[in-house]
Design an enzyme around this catalytic site. Structure first.
Site, PDB file in Angstrom:
ATOM      1  N   ASP A 119     -94.929  78.469   7.029  1.00 26.73           N
ATOM      2  CA  ASP A 119     -95.359  77.939   8.332  1.00 26.73           C
ATOM      3  C   ASP A 119     -96.867  77.685   8.336  1.00 26.73           C
ATOM      4  OD1 ASP A 119     -92.756  78.504   8.924  1.00 26.73           O
ATOM      5  OD2 ASP A 119     -93.174  79.574  10.784  1.00 26.73           O
ATOM      6  N   SER A 138     -96.718  79.552  16.313  1.00 29.99           N
ATOM      7  CA  SER A 138     -97.554  80.714  16.015  1.00 29.99           C
ATOM      8  C   SER A 138     -98.502  80.425  14.844  1.00 29.99           C
ATOM      9  CB  SER A 138     -96.633  81.903  15.737  1.00 29.99           C
ATOM     10  OG  SER A 138     -97.207  82.809  14.872  1.00 29.99           O
ATOM     11  N   ALA A 192     -99.439  77.448  13.777  1.00 36.31           N
ATOM     12  CA  ALA A 192    -100.378  76.384  14.149  1.00 36.31           C
ATOM     13  C   ALA A 192    -101.551  76.971  14.941  1.00 36.31           C
ATOM     14  CB  ALA A 192     -99.665  75.300  14.954  1.00 36.31           C
ATOM     15  N   GLY A 245     -91.666  80.092  20.174  1.00 31.77           N
ATOM     16  CA  GLY A 245     -90.344  80.592  19.794  1.00 31.77           C
ATOM     17  C   GLY A 245     -89.347  79.480  19.555  1.00 31.77           C
TER      18      GLY A 245
HETATM   19  C1  MEV Z   1     -89.687  80.426   9.850  1.00 29.15           C
HETATM   20  O1  MEV Z   1     -90.225  79.173  10.225  1.00 29.15           O
HETATM   21  C2  MEV Z   1     -89.217  80.378   8.441  1.00 29.15           C
HETATM   22  C3  MEV Z   1     -88.589  81.663   7.912  1.00 29.15           C
HETATM   23  O2  MEV Z   1     -88.131  81.370   6.601  1.00 29.15           O
HETATM   24  C4  MEV Z   1     -89.570  82.802   7.893  1.00 29.15           C
HETATM   25  C5  MEV Z   1     -90.683  82.616   6.868  1.00 29.15           C
HETATM   26  O3  MEV Z   1     -90.522  81.861   5.912  1.00 29.15           O
HETATM   27  O4  MEV Z   1     -91.720  83.272   7.037  1.00 29.15           O
HETATM   28  C6  MEV Z   1     -87.379  82.065   8.735  1.00 29.15           C
END
Ligand code: MEV
Length: 318
Positions: A151, A100, A102, A94
Site C-alpha cells: 500500500d 491509510s 496515502a 477502510g
Molecule cells: C491491503 O491493501 C493488502 C493486504 O495484503 C495487506 C498488506 O499487504 O499489507 C491485505
C-alpha cells in the site's frame, strides 16, 4: 521554510492481496485520488495532526490509533522536530483503497521536506524516499499489524506494478490500458482484522492456507502475463479465480460477492474484492472496445462502465 506540502495516491490491489503478506507477489495500481498534507514547524512540542474534524497529538501511548501511528511516523530516525499537520484524504477510510498509506506517505513526504528545508542534493532523493517508506511502514504497523508494504509503495510511486516483500516493486507495462470500475459496499473494514483472521487460520492449518497462497501466486504470475499481452478476457477470468480463493480464506462477504456477481452480469470480464476484504470495495474489469482501425473506443467503454455502475447503484449496497 515554515511549511511544506506532500501528496500521495490511493491504490487498488488488482491481484494477490493477503498472499503478499506471506511473501507472494501481488499486483497494484495507483489511483488519481489520494491524500495531501501540509506540515508546519512548531516552536515546541507536542506535534499535532488535524484530519477532518478531529485533531490528535503524537503520543506513543495514545488511546487513539491515529495518535500512535502519527507518533511512530515522526519518531523514525532522524526524528522530525515538533510540527502541526493539516491532512486531507479523498479516499473512503477502510475502503481498501489505501487511504491509510496515502495519508502516511503524504505526511512523511511533507515532514521530510520540512526537516531538510531544501538543502539536499539530488543523490539524496532515493535515501529520502526510502525514509518516507520507513515512516509509512511504522504508521501502517499501528493500523495493520503486519503490512507487506504494498500500500505504501503504491501511495509513493503510483503506476501499475508487481510487488513482493523481498524485491519491492517492479513496474508492469500493460499492452492496453485497463479500465476498472470501483464499487463500495459502503461498509468500512479493518485490514488488521482480516490479516489477523488469515494469520489465525495459518497458525491452525498452515498446509491449507499455503495451498490458497500457492494458488494466488500462480494467478498473479498469469495475470502479469495477461496484462503484458493485453489479454483482457484471461485477466477477467483470473480476477474471478482470485476472488474464489479469497472467499475460501473467509475474507469475502455476501455484499462483496453480490457486487461481483452484479458486475459480471452487467458485462464485466471479471470482478473481485480489492484490499483487505471483509467489507470495503470491489473492482470490475470493463471489456475493452476497439474501432475498426484498432484504436480504443473510449465512448463505448464508458457505456460499458456505466452499465456496471448502474447495476451497483440498483443494488441495496453500493
Ligand atoms: C491491503 O491493501 C493488502 C493486504 O495484503 C495487506 C498488506 O499487504 O499489507 C491485505
Amino acid at each position: 521554510q515554515a511549511s511544506t506540502e506532500g501528496a500521495a495516491s490511493g491504490k487498488v490491489i488488482l491481484f494477490g492481496e493477503h498472499a503478499v503478506v506471506y511473501g507472494s507477489p501481488a499486483i497494484a495500481a495507483g489511483l488519481d485520488r489520494g491524500a495531501r498534507a501540509v506540515v508546519t514547524r512548531q516552536p515546541s512540542g507536542p506535534s499535532t495532526l488535524r484530519l477532518g474534524d478531529g485533531t490528535v497529538v503524537a503520543d506513543a501511548s495514545s488511546a487513539s490509533d491515529l495518535g500512535r501511528a502519527f507518533s511512530a511516523l515522526l519518531e523514525v530516525a532522524p526524528a522530525i522536530p515538533p510540527v502541526h499537520v493539516e491532512a486531507r484524504c479523498d479516499l473512503p477510510p477502510g475502503g481498501g483503497l489505501g487511504s491509510s498509506a496515502a495519508l502516511a506517505v503524504s505526511i512523511a513526504r511533507a515532514a521530510e521536506a520540512l526537516a531538510r528545508s531544501g538543502e539536499t542534493r539530488p543523490e539524496e532523493d532515493a535515501a529520502i524516499e526510502a525514509r518516507v517508506l520507513a515512516r509509512a511502514a511504522a504508521w501502517e504497523r499501528i493500523f495493520h499489524g503486519n503490512p507487506s508494504g504494498i500500500d505504501a509503495t503504491a501511495a509513493a510511486q503510483g503506476g501499475i506494478f508487481r510487488f513482493t516483500r523481498a524485491e519491492g516493486a517492479r513496474p508492469i507495462t500493460p499492452r492496453h490500458d485497463l479500465v476498472l470500475c470501483v464499487g463500495s459496499t459502503g461498509h468500512p473494514s479493518s485490514t488488521r482484522t482480516t490479516v489477523e483472521l488469515i494469520a489465525s487460520q495459518h497458525a491452525k492449518d498452515p498446509v491449507l492456507v499455503k495451498r490458497s497462497i500457492d494458488a494466488i501466486t500462480s494467478i498473479v504470475g498469469n495475470a502479469v502475463l495477461a496484462i503484458e499481452a493485453g489479454d483482457m478476457r484471461a485477466l477477467g477470468d483470473l480476477m474471478n479465480m482470485n476472488q474464489l480463493v479469497l472467499s475460501g480464506l473467509f475474507v469475502s462477504t455476501s455484499e462483496l460477492e453480490e457486487l461481483c456477481a452484479l458486475a459480471r452480469s452487467a458485462g464485466a470480464l471479471g470482478a473481485k474484492l480489492t484490499g483487505g476484504g471483509g467489507g470495503g470495495c470491489v473492482i470490475a474489469l470493463v471489456p475493452p472496445s476497439f474501432r475498426s482501425d484498432g484504436t480504443r473506443d473510449e465512448a463505448r467503454e464508458a457505456e460499458s462502465a456505466a452499465r456496471i455502475l448502474d447495476a451497483w447503484r440498483g443494488a441495496e449496497s453500493h
